[in-house]
Structure formats: structure tokens, C-alpha cells
Write a protein that holds these residues in place. Structure first.
Motif, PDB file in Angstrom:
ATOM      1  N   LEU A   1      -4.031   5.157  -9.565  1.00 52.79           N
ATOM      2  CA  LEU A   1      -4.027   5.607  -8.178  1.00 52.79           C
ATOM      3  C   LEU A   1      -4.905   4.684  -7.339  1.00 52.79           C
ATOM      4  O   LEU A   1      -5.996   4.283  -7.763  1.00 52.79           O
ATOM      5  CB  LEU A   1      -4.548   7.050  -8.075  1.00 52.79           C
ATOM      6  N   PHE A   2      -4.415   4.350  -6.166  1.00 49.80           N
ATOM      7  CA  PHE A   2      -5.161   3.488  -5.255  1.00 49.80           C
ATOM      8  C   PHE A   2      -5.384   4.243  -3.948  1.00 49.80           C
ATOM      9  O   PHE A   2      -4.431   4.754  -3.345  1.00 49.80           O
ATOM     10  CB  PHE A   2      -4.393   2.190  -5.001  1.00 49.80           C
ATOM     11  N   VAL A   3      -6.606   4.327  -3.538  1.00 50.51           N
ATOM     12  CA  VAL A   3      -6.974   5.098  -2.346  1.00 50.51           C
ATOM     13  C   VAL A   3      -7.108   4.164  -1.160  1.00 50.51           C
ATOM     14  O   VAL A   3      -7.764   3.108  -1.254  1.00 50.51           O
ATOM     15  CB  VAL A   3      -8.295   5.861  -2.583  1.00 50.51           C
ATOM     16  N   LYS A   4      -6.474   4.545  -0.068  1.00 50.74           N
ATOM     17  CA  LYS A   4      -6.577   3.744   1.144  1.00 50.74           C
ATOM     18  C   LYS A   4      -7.954   3.949   1.766  1.00 50.74           C
ATOM     19  O   LYS A   4      -8.406   5.078   1.916  1.00 50.74           O
ATOM     20  CB  LYS A   4      -5.486   4.172   2.125  1.00 50.74           C
TER      21      LYS A   4
END
Length: 236
Positions: free
Chosen positions: A114-117
Motif C-alpha cells: 500500500l502506498f499512501v499519498k
């Protein structure tokens, strides 16, 4: 199947594997059989020039000690603790630790992909509200009215609309025809004088339609001023 020493995290891990492989209970370990298989794994590791850690050797010594204790004769009057008890407790504790570690390992991998903005810079401008207290009150009242419309009406709201027993149309037809025994013309509005419920009003209206359809009465006039006249001959 060959079992290499590097596949096990420690002597307890190896023992749990052997117990599972032999399908025996952890509370009733056949020490002699498990010890033979345990030593076979160590000898195989030595034959492959693998370093056997000291804790594996220490566990082998403990298994030999437990085996010797179990071979000693016991007196019937003596109640001695099972020599395997401490080993069983260690195995159970190690099993719980392994299960806990697997649980946390799984949880740790949940957000791996998961990549968080990063948060956007919205500045420090204050938020302005143009609504007044009256606007909020009107909005609240609108929401209340909508909620009330969604709530189903109570049973009392249907009183007089749907009766427990429907009024038969045949009975109202008979009642209308009896009026012509005393009157030549019957005002339409007077047919509903004795109606005590909406069911009776509906039944009376249906009775008028049925009599008119069968040409037993004639309807003259308009609206509520309409009058009913009995037709003695259907061909009239």
C-alpha cells in the motif's frame, strides 16, 4: 525424505516436527521413538559436515535423561511426576510463540503493497461559514419531516379505511332497493346517511354502479344532486 538441520530454528522446532510426523500426542510423547529419530537427524547433519549447535546436543542429552528416568522401575506407592512434564511444557510454550509470531508476521505484511499519498498543502486560510442559525434550524426541521415520512403510519391511522370485516356489496344493493318501497326517487347523497365507515361508503358506491350496470336503476342529474329512479322493466 531427508530433513536437514538448517530447516529447523532450534531443538524444540525439530521435536515438534517429529511429533507431528509420527502423529502422536504432545502430552504422551513416545520418548524412545522420538529420541531415535532425533539422533538420526543429528547424525545426518554431521555426515553432511553441518555444524550442530550446542542446544541441539543439550536437548539430545535431556531426551536421554528422560528416557532413562522412564526406564527405572517405580514403586506402586510412590507418585512421581512424569519425567516428560517439563519437556511438554516447553513444547507447548514454544508452539504458542510460533503461532503468535506467524500472526504478527501476517499483520506486518498487510500494508506492504500500500502506498499512501502525502497530505496536500491547503494553506492556512481560515474556513468561512455563511450559514446562519436560522438556516440550521430550517435544515433540521426538513430532516425531521423527511424522517417522519419514512416512518410507517401507526395502526390507528388506518381506522375506518380498512375494516376487520369487509362490507358486502350485496347487502348495500338490498338496502338501496328497499328505499324504493317508500320513494319513487332517491337522492344519491341520502344513500350514505347510514354509512358508519369508509368501507360502507365504498360498498354503497359499488352497489350503485352494479345496479346501474344491470339497468335496475336510472341515474339522473349531476354530482351530489344526482337522483336514482327504479327501472321496473330492463327494456325501459
Amino acid at each position: 525424505m531427508e530433513f536437514h538441520l538448517e530447516h529447523f530454528d532450534g531443538p524444540l522446532d525439530l521435536l515438534l516436527h517429529l511429533i507431528a510426523k509420527n502423529k502422536v500426542s504432545i502430552y504422551d510423547i513416545p520418548i524412545a521413538e522420538i529420541l531415535d529419530q532425533y539422533m538420526a537427524v543429528l547424525h545426518e547433519a554431521e555426515a553432511m559436515d553441518l555444524d550442530v549447535a550446542g542446544d541441539f546436543v543439550a536437548m539430545a542429552a535431556q531426551l536421554v535423561y528422560i528416557k532413562s528416568k522412564m526406564l527405572l522401575p517405580r514403586r506402586e506407592e510412590e507418585e512421581e511426576e512424569d519425567p516428560r512434564a517439563s519437556l511438554v511444557e516447553m513444547l507447548l510454550e514454544y508452539q504458542r510463540i510460533k503461532e503468535t509470531a506467524a500472526f504478527f508476521r501476517e499483520k506486518g505484511e498487510l500494508g506492504r503493497d500500500l502506498f499512501v499519498k502525502p497530505p496536500e498543502n491547503l494553506g492556512n486560510a481560515p474556513v468561512e461559514y455563511h450559514q446562519t442559525v436560522g438556516d440550521l434550524i430550517r435544515a433540521a426541521n426538513n430532516m425531521l419531516r423527511r424522517a417522519q415520512r419514512r416512518v410507517p403510519p401507526s395502526a390507528s391511522a388506518f381506522t375506518g379505511i380498512v375494516g376487520r370485516e369487509p362490507v358486502p356489496v350485496e347487502g348495500r344493493i338490498t338496502s338501496i332497493l328497499k328505499r324504493f318501497l317508500y320513494h319513487l326517487r332517491v337522492p344519491f347523497r341520502r344513500l350514505f346517511d347510514d354509512a358508519t365507515s369508509r368501507s360502507e361508503i365504498v360498498a354503497t358506491f359499488l352497489a350503485v354502479l352494479e345496479l346501474s350496470k344491470n339497468r335496475r336503476i336510472r341515474l339522473e342529474g349531476d354530482g351530489e344532486d344526482m337522483e336514482l329512479t327504479l327501472m321496473h322493466d330492463k327494456g325501459e
